[in-house]
Design a protein around this motif. Structure first.
Motif, short mmCIF file in Angstrom:
data_model
loop_
_atom_site.label_atom_id
_atom_site.label_comp_id
_atom_site.label_asym_id
_atom_site.label_seq_id
_atom_site.Cartn_x
_atom_site.Cartn_y
_atom_site.Cartn_z
N PHE A 736 62.12 64.06 53.13
CA PHE A 736 61.98 65.19 54.09
C PHE A 736 60.24 65.37 54.40
N VAL A 737 59.72 63.64 54.09
CA VAL A 737 58.52 63.68 54.74
C VAL A 737 58.26 62.39 54.58
N SER A 738 57.17 61.73 55.72
CA SER A 738 57.14 60.27 55.79
C SER A 738 56.44 59.93 54.17
N PRO A 739 55.75 58.65 53.69
CA PRO A 739 54.63 58.54 52.81
C PRO A 739 53.65 58.78 54.14
N MET A 740 53.42 58.41 55.01
CA MET A 740 51.91 58.70 56.07
C MET A 740 51.87 59.72 56.14
N TRP A 774 51.58 58.38 42.55
CA TRP A 774 52.15 58.05 42.91
C TRP A 774 52.17 56.40 43.13
N LEU A 775 51.71 55.63 43.02
CA LEU A 775 51.08 54.85 43.23
C LEU A 775 51.55 53.09 42.37
N GLU A 776 51.53 54.52 40.92
CA GLU A 776 51.53 53.40 39.52
C GLU A 776 52.53 54.06 38.99
N SER A 777 53.71 54.59 39.93
CA SER A 777 54.63 54.81 39.32
C SER A 777 56.26 54.78 39.89
N HIS A 778 55.48 55.75 41.21
CA HIS A 778 56.32 56.01 42.15
C HIS A 778 56.49 55.24 43.33
N TRP A 779 55.97 54.10 43.42
CA TRP A 779 55.84 52.82 44.43
C TRP A 779 57.18 52.73 45.32
N ARG A 780 57.00 52.71 46.56
CA ARG A 780 58.16 51.49 47.00
C ARG A 780 57.41 51.09 47.83
N ASN A 781 57.22 49.74 47.91
CA ASN A 781 56.33 49.54 49.17
C ASN A 781 57.03 49.42 50.13
N LEU A 782 58.50 49.07 50.22
CA LEU A 782 58.78 49.33 51.33
C LEU A 782 58.61 49.65 52.28
N SER A 783 59.10 51.28 51.77
CA SER A 783 58.60 52.69 52.77
C SER A 783 57.31 52.72 52.73
N ASP A 784 56.60 52.57 51.62
CA ASP A 784 55.04 53.54 51.82
C ASP A 784 54.15 52.87 52.27
N HIS A 785 54.34 51.67 52.13
CA HIS A 785 53.30 50.26 52.82
C HIS A 785 52.51 50.96 54.19
N ASP A 786 53.12 51.42 54.77
CA ASP A 786 52.60 52.43 55.43
C ASP A 786 51.28 53.89 55.08
N ALA A 787 51.57 54.38 53.94
CA ALA A 787 50.80 55.16 53.78
C ALA A 787 49.45 54.74 53.22
N LEU A 788 48.97 53.37 52.77
CA LEU A 788 47.89 52.98 52.42
C LEU A 788 46.44 52.89 53.59
N VAL A 789 47.43 52.70 54.81
CA VAL A 789 46.21 53.20 55.99
C VAL A 789 45.21 54.19 55.77
N VAL A 790 45.84 55.23 55.04
CA VAL A 790 45.64 55.93 55.01
C VAL A 790 44.69 56.51 53.51
N ILE A 791 45.71 55.92 52.51
CA ILE A 791 44.87 55.72 50.84
C ILE A 791 44.05 55.44 50.47
N GLU A 792 43.48 54.07 51.39
CA GLU A 792 42.46 52.63 51.15
C GLU A 792 41.16 53.45 51.85
N PRO A 793 41.16 53.92 53.17
CA PRO A 793 39.21 54.31 53.49
C PRO A 793 39.83 55.92 52.53
N PHE A 794 40.67 56.45 52.47
CA PHE A 794 40.32 58.15 51.23
C PHE A 794 39.81 58.04 50.36
N ALA A 795 40.53 56.53 49.67
CA ALA A 795 39.90 55.73 48.50
C ALA A 795 38.31 55.71 48.11
N GLN A 796 37.76 54.86 49.22
CA GLN A 796 36.79 53.94 49.54
C GLN A 796 35.67 55.39 49.90
#
Lengths: 1170, 205
Positions: A736-740, A774-796
């Motif tokens: 129901f929602v994109s990882p992004m 999410w990242l540790e146990s439920h990550w599906r890199n194929l579909s979720d990879h895009d979301a890193l664009v949001v996650i990485e800056p947020f983490a930093q």
């Protein structure tokens, strides 16, 4: 309960004024005109008097225009004329109103499992969100806002609203404490009381909100109109009824267009367009009260009256339970209330409400004898009324008298027992100094009271049945004093009480004034809960009173009762139309001549034990101003008039109030004493929330919501989110929602919680945890990879600043996750709480593996085969061992099924399906079926084929013993296929015993009734077990097909609700996957590599490029082995059905199978009907 | 009331589960639970007679080809569903029908052919003429076009199939000629009604 007839006297010209009616059910109405029934209001009247501006929660609307509603201002429920009202649904109030509806539904529902519901405070969020929304829409969210600062009335109302909210929140917390302590049933009464209290408080909040909006309207009006008056004083504003603008065009000149303002003005204009009522009474009244309503809307002739009975369609959609009735609407209202059925209902309700509040109080710590006497007396009086009505029915119809006798006697006995119990307790405790009844003594009372409730229910049910039979009739108060006028009973009791308790009388009229007692509050404060005049009378300090009571008044009373309740009374009452001599609980507290039920209940409230700890001033004023200083104590004054859950409407509160309700609610001077911590609490309560965008079911589970609302639920600050909810979310969110989008929503949550600093800490930590999980146990890199664009800056950036360690960790994870293959932290096999390690709980690891059933000669055979020797048949091996090896083989695949393979019909994709293991399951299953057919068909000799069939039946049976339903299914399918089942000569050789065994196995996998047998077996099945995967796949497919992706939030009135994610659908999906995962636990069986290898080779052998080819190939072989019986003179019944030569068909089947039969057939319809 | 067993068959992705779910679900059901016994039962009225339909829809298990005959065994009537947007989905019905006739050992088993997704007219690849030809070649099995998504013609296909089963029951042992005549008459009607629907319902399609 039947509504009274249309309130208007004249009904001649109905037709003229029929308006196009909307079949819309308005949940809330607001009276735009006062309604005071012209007939005297007795306790049995269920007609609600209305004051202008009153807001009503509507339960149902009768076709004659009367609505069954609850007055928010008092909590009173009864019938009210809808033509005095208009729909109330201003935009900015919408969420609050909706929340109140949900709140009411949830708390009033007997389905509600209290302990679960109250364990967390989720049910509170709607109301809080509603208040927030109102303030937000009106630009009054913060105290500092210009509007709040500039308008004193607004400021005060806002404050009052928030303090009421805070009161409710605190009550809810208390309820949470109750339930947390794990009480037994004995505490139910207390919980119910608290729930009632909370409902009243929620009502009050909404009433405050309405008031707030009114002030806001006044404010906007005052800004728009050339102001002739100086800034209105608070009092003026407060007492002014909502006033439509004199000139609505002036709205256009508004500089500041606020949504709430707009809504307000809309509502105002709808005021003026509302239909008028114009009987002379109303007109004069209106004039005398100088309402500022535009007079043009009220035509002067009486024809303007518009009874709603015609305007309302007869098919008004009634959302809630409507009360059935058998009365015709033609009976005049005044008469109607005299109908015996009405009386019966009313007196029953009253009785129950008294009993319920009595039971409720029994759970409190302790109470004085005086309180006990009072409440028992009230209950008994009410019971007596009820019995009077029953008596009257008996008198009316002798036959029914007989029928009602047992129930009536029972009820009488029960009431007697209650009185006896009360008497005993009072006699016992009365001597003691403290004059307090301890809770441990209450057991008997409790039983007695509960019995009363039961007996009354039975009696009323029987009586209703009788009324149904004999028809309703008018119930006239009888000459010999059988009337159910409470007042007269009151007088009688007082007369009886006086001689027995003379000392206590003066105490009531002239309450003692101890020095310690604070001065009574100024009387200008109108009490919201109670009629004003009575307030000071009922506020003597309890301690004083009880002491006096113990000294004198009580003892004689008790003796009096003893006499009255001689056992022969029971007999005396039966079958006589005479009033049964009920036990009399005379109370020394009761001295007033104008004794009324309302006052009773007021007294009830005043003598709540909790008052003892509170100050008198609080208990007597009962205004909201006291909530903050001593919450609990003042709150109890509200309970008094609450009907319990068992009883609505509560008749005891239908008393005309002296003050218009709006002004009842007015902000009195006392409110300025509001403690300052209310302001501190504001921000806490009004945290930004999306709770109003969330849908729950009756069990409190989330069934829908917007993404922000769901994310908020994931990251609640005050409770651990439900494990099922979290795992469902992780599992299904990509549907129901994109990882992004999810990443952004989580970041938003992290941001906006800054507005509520007190909860920011925990919420931010939870946001981090959700990311981490999410990242540790439920990550599906194929579909979720895009979301890193949001996650990485947020983490930093943001996270790193707020929680440096967490930021670093998340950044680490984000970098790892893109390179890692598979989850970083191995996920538990089951997201639903079962883990692969839980195998231990089913089979201890040290259990020795069962020894393989494989002889040396069998091993030799396998070795020989491997070296290129002859292929052994399945007959060479033990069915058990074959079943075991098949089970191991299938279970290995089954255990590897990942939950994501089961989402979004992934396994049905024609190409590029990621559901590798699901596909492997279906392939293996099909291969096994083919192997069965292949092994049978390899022999020309029917007897040999029969042996193979028998062997497979045995293997299938062993599979069942191993709980391997998947292999069982595959084998049964093959044995039942058209290819095998038609081999009549072969089956003839199979023994009856084996055939019966097969029948038994078949019954288990029967798809009939949605695999009823199989499902029943798998339900609660203990692993190890290999279920048939197909049912899960079908269930998942149908959950997807049968449930829409979105849901509508319920809109108010005719408004469309907002569309939100149908989370229920995903919960169902997750549940089914969880069911499957429950069985992902390997068997403890020894794998025999040689045998596995051989089985694999057999499977490869029967595999063919195309499935269809296989089926056809086997069918052809079957036909060759046992051709259709051409020479047989009489074809078998099945084959004869077609009435054509079997030989023709056979030939056709064998040689023309794959050719275009269509052509052949279309040309030969007349000759060979196909 | 009698139970009528109906089996819904068709390739994966033709929307047969939507068709079944739409038919079985009452509009006011808030959420559909397919895991309970009554999930696929529905009472309907066919020519004034109350019928309880028990529907077996194997959606999701299309790849378990060996299971098919197990499903087929229980059925008295069959809905063969394809998608008008997929040529291959119609071709797959051929195999299914042959299997049905084999397992039921009956050429005249009640069948209704359903072209689903009629709302996706722009994606249509199976012409009506093509579907009609197939239906003629299969003993004039009635052909309907449905849209499960828009709930168009959904009830109709089930009612038609149920009616066929009832008629078959009533004429258990007809002579050959009688049956031929009967069948011809019987099957002309659905075609007509379908055409009518098509003409009137172009907006739907």
């Amino acid at each position: 309960m039947t509504p009274p007839a249309t309130p208007n006297g004249s009904q001649e010209d109905l037709r003229q004024h029929i308006e196009p009616s909307q079949p819309v059910f308005h949940n809330f109405l607001r009276a735009f005109y006062p309604f005071h029934p012209t007939y005297a209001i007795s306790d049995t009247t269920v007609t609600l008097p209305l004051n202008e501006g009153d807001v009503i929660l509507v339960h149902s609307i009768h076709t004659n225009g009367w609505a069954d509603g609850t007055l928010l201002v008092s909590g009173a429920r009864g019938w009210l004329p809808t033509n005095y009202c208009e729909a109330y649904d201003p935009e900015s109030m919408r969420n609050l109103l909706k929340a109140l509806l949900n709140f009411w539904d949830l708390l009033r529902s007997p389905m509600t499992r209290d302990s679960e519901l109250f364990a967390n405070q989720e049910f509170m969020r709607g109301i809080i969100a509603g208040v927030r929304y109102l303030l937000e829409r009106s630009n009054c969210l913060t105290r500092e806002s210009n509007l709040v600062q500039s308008n004193d009335g607004l400021r005060r109302n806002r404050k009052a609203l928030l303090s009421d909210l805070s009161a409710l929140v605190k009550t809810a917390k208390r309820l949470q404490e109750f339930t947390a302590v794990r009480h037994n049933q004995a505490n139910e009464g207390e919980v119910n009381n608290t729930i009632d209290e909370m409902i009243l408080k929620a009502f009050k909040i909404v009433t405050r909100g309405v008031r707030f909006l009114d002030v806001l309207e006044d404010d906007i009006r005052s800004r728009q109109q050339p102001v002739h008056r100086v800034m209105a004083t608070v009092a003026e504003e407060v007492y002014n009824p909502p006033t439509p603008p004199a000139d609505s065009t002036s709205f256009e000149g508004t500089q500041q267009v606020d949504p709430a303002y707009e809504a307000a003005s809309r509502r105002s204009s709808s005021h003026s367009s509302g239909s008028g009522l114009s009987n002379s009474y109303e007109q004069t009244k209106r004039q005398s009260q100088s309402y500022k309503r535009m007079s043009t809307t009220f035509p002067n002739n009486s024809s303007a009256s518009r009874p709603l009975s015609t305007a309302r369609p007869t098919s008004v959609h009634i959302k809630r339970q409507s009360i059935s009735h058998r009365l015709s609407a033609s009976i005049p209202a005044a008469q109607r209330q005299n109908l015996v059925s009405e009386k019966l209902n009313a007196s029953h309700d009253l009785f129950l409400s008294h009993l319920a509040s009595f039971i409720g109080r029994l759970h409190l710590q302790s109470q004085s004898s005086a309180e006990l006497i009072l409440s028992v007396r009230q209950s008994v009086t009410a019971g007596r009324e009820l019995l009077l009505v029953v008596e009257a029915i008996c008198a009316h119809d002798l036959q029914s008298a007989e029928a009602l006798d047992p129930a009536r006697n029972m009820m009488y006995n029960r009431i007697n027992r209650l009185v006896n119990a009360a008497r005993d307790i009072i006699t016992a405790s009365g001597i003691e100094e403290e004059d307090v009844v301890m809770p441990q003594q209450n057991g008997r009372l409790l039983t007695a009271a509960t019995d009363c409730v039961k007996a009354a229910g039975e009696c009323v049910a029987n009586t209703k049945f009788v009324i149904e039979r004999i028809g309703d009739f008018e119930f006239e108060p009888q000459a010999e004093g059988l009337g159910i006028d409470v007042a007269s009973i009151g007088v009688v009791s007082i007369e009886e009480a006086k001689p027995s308790a003379p000392e206590s009388a003066p105490q009531e009229t002239t309450p003692p004034e101890p020095a310690s007692r604070p001065p009574p509050p100024p009387l200008v404060i109108p009490s919201y809960e109670k009629p004003l005049p009575e307030v000071p009378l009922s506020s003597p300090p309890i301690t004083e009173q009880t002491t006096q009571l113990s000294q004198g008044g009580l003892q004689p009373v008790v003796e009096d009762e003893t006499k009255e309740m001689a056992p022969e009374d029971t007999k005396r009452m039966s079958r006589k139309s005479m009033l049964p001599p009920l036990p009399k609980m005379t109370s020394p507290l009761l001295t007033q001549e104008d004794y009324s039920p309302s006052e009773q209940s007021m007294n009830e409230g005043e003598f709540q034990p909790s008052f003892r700890s509170g100050s008198i001033a609080i208990s007597s004023s009962g205004t909201s101003s006291t909530y903050l200083s001593s919450m609990r104590d003042s709150e109890s004054s509200m309970i008094s008039q609450t009907s319990t859950r068992a009883t609505t409407p509560d008749n005891s509160i239908y008393v005309p109030r002296n003050q218009p309700s709006i002004s009842d609610l007015s902000v009195s001077g006392s409110q300025s004493t509001l403690a300052d911590d209310a302001d501190e609490g504001e921000s806490k309560m009004l945290e930004k929330t999306f709770a109003h965008e969330l849908l729950h079911n009756k069990e409190g589970q989330i069934t829908g919501g917007t993404l922000p609302a769901l994310v908020e639920r994931l990251t609640t600050h005050d409770s651990t989110p439900d494990a099922m909810f979290v795992s469902t979310f992780y599992l299904t969110f990509r549907l129901f929602v994109s990882p992004m989008e999810l990443a952004k929503a989580l970041v938003d949550r992290f941001d906006y919680v800054a507005e509520s600093p007190h909860i920011a800490g925990p919420v931010r930590l939870r946001v981090y945890n959700i990311f981490k999980g999410w990242l540790e146990s439920h990550w599906r890199n194929l579909s979720d990879h895009d979301a890193l664009v949001v996650i990485e800056p947020f983490a930093q950036d943001k996270l790193g600043r707020a929680l440096p360690a967490a930021g670093k960790r998340l950044l680490d994870l984000a970098q790892k996750v893109s390179s890692a293959d598979g989850p970083l932290v191995p996920r538990l096999v089951s997201s639903m709480g079962k883990t692969s390690t839980s195998l231990a709980q089913y089979i201890p690891a040290d259990t020795p593996l069962p020894p393989a059933v494989l002889s040396k000669s069998q091993i030799a055979l396998l070795k020989n085969w491997k070296m290129g020797g002859s292929n052994p048949t399945i007959l060479e091996f033990d069915p058990l061992e074959l079943a075991r090896q098949l089970t191991i083989k299938e279970m290995n695949i089954f255990c590897s099924i990942m939950p994501e393979e089961l989402l979004g019909s992934e396994w049905t994709k024609r190409s590029g399906s990621n559901a590798i293991n699901v596909r492997a399951m279906s392939t293996l299953s099909t291969d096994l079926s083919n192997l069965v057919a292949d092994t049978i068909l390899q022999y020309d000799d029917a007897k040999k084929r029969a042996v193979i069939i028998k062997h497979w039946i045995k293997i299938a049976h062993k599979c069942l013993e191993l709980n391997n339903y998947d292999s069982l299914m595959a084998i049964i399918c093959s044995l039942n296929s058209s290819t095998i089942i038609r081999l009549k000569r072969t089956w003839d050789v199979v023994s009856v015993k084996r055939k019966d065994m097969l029948k038994g196995l078949q019954a288990i996998v029967e798809p009939d009734k949605n695999y009823a047998v199989l499902r029943r077996r798998l339900h609660d099945h203990v692993p190890p077990c290999l279920p048939f995967v197909g049912t899960y796949l079908t269930d998942l497919t149908f959950v997807d097909a049968g449930n829409p992706a979105t849901k509508q939030l319920p809109g108010l009135g005719d408004s469309e609700g907002m569309s939100v994610i149908n989370f229920d659908k995903h919960t169902r999906t997750a549940k089914i996957i969880g069911e499957l995962q429950r069985f992902q636990i390997p068997y403890r069986l020894t794998e025999i590599p040689e045998l596995q290898e051989w089985i694999q080779a057999q499977i490869v052998r029967v595999k063919s490029s195309s499935e269809n080819e296989n089926v056809q190939q086997y069918y052809r072989k079957s036909l060759l082995l046992e051709p259709r019986e051409i020479t047989h003179p009489k074809p078998s019944p099945i084959e004869a059905q077609n009435g054509w030569s079997a030989g023709q068909k056979e030939k056709f089947d064998i040689f023309a199978w794959t050719h275009s039969r269509d052509k052949e057939r279309s040309g030969s319809v007349s000759a060979t009907p196909i | 009331m009698r139970d009528y067993h109906i089996v819904v068959l068709g390739a994966g992705g033709v929307g047969k589960s939507c068709l079944t779910a739409q038919f079985v679900q009452n509009v006011w059901i808030e959420s559909y639970d397919p895991t309970i016994e009554d999930s696929y039962r529905k009472q309907i009225e066919v020519d004034g007679r109350q019928c309880m339909l028990e529907i077996l829809d194997t959606a999701g298990t299309e790849q378990f080809t060996a299971m098919r005959e197990l499903y087929m065994k229980t059925g008295q009537g069959f809905l063969l569903v394809f998608s008008i947007t997929s040529q291959s989905s119609l071709a797959e019905l051929q195999e299914l029908r042959e299997q049905i006739i084999r397992i039921k050992d009956d050429e005249n088993v009640p069948i209704v052919i359903v072209g689903n997704k009629s709302d996706l007219e722009e994606d249509r690849v199976v012409t009506r003429q093509r579907a009609f030809t197939v239906s003629q070649s299969w003993g004039n099995a009635p052909y309907y076009e449905t849209s499960a998504r828009q709930r168009a013609n959904v009830d109709e296909v089930f009612i038609d199939l149920c009616r066929q089963i009832i008629r078959k029951d009533n004429t258990t042992t007809p002579s050959i000629d009688e049956e031929v005549v009967y069948r011809r008459r019987e099957h002309r009607r659905p075609h007509r009604s379908r055409r009518k629907k098509r003409d009137g319902g172009c907006t739907i399609l």
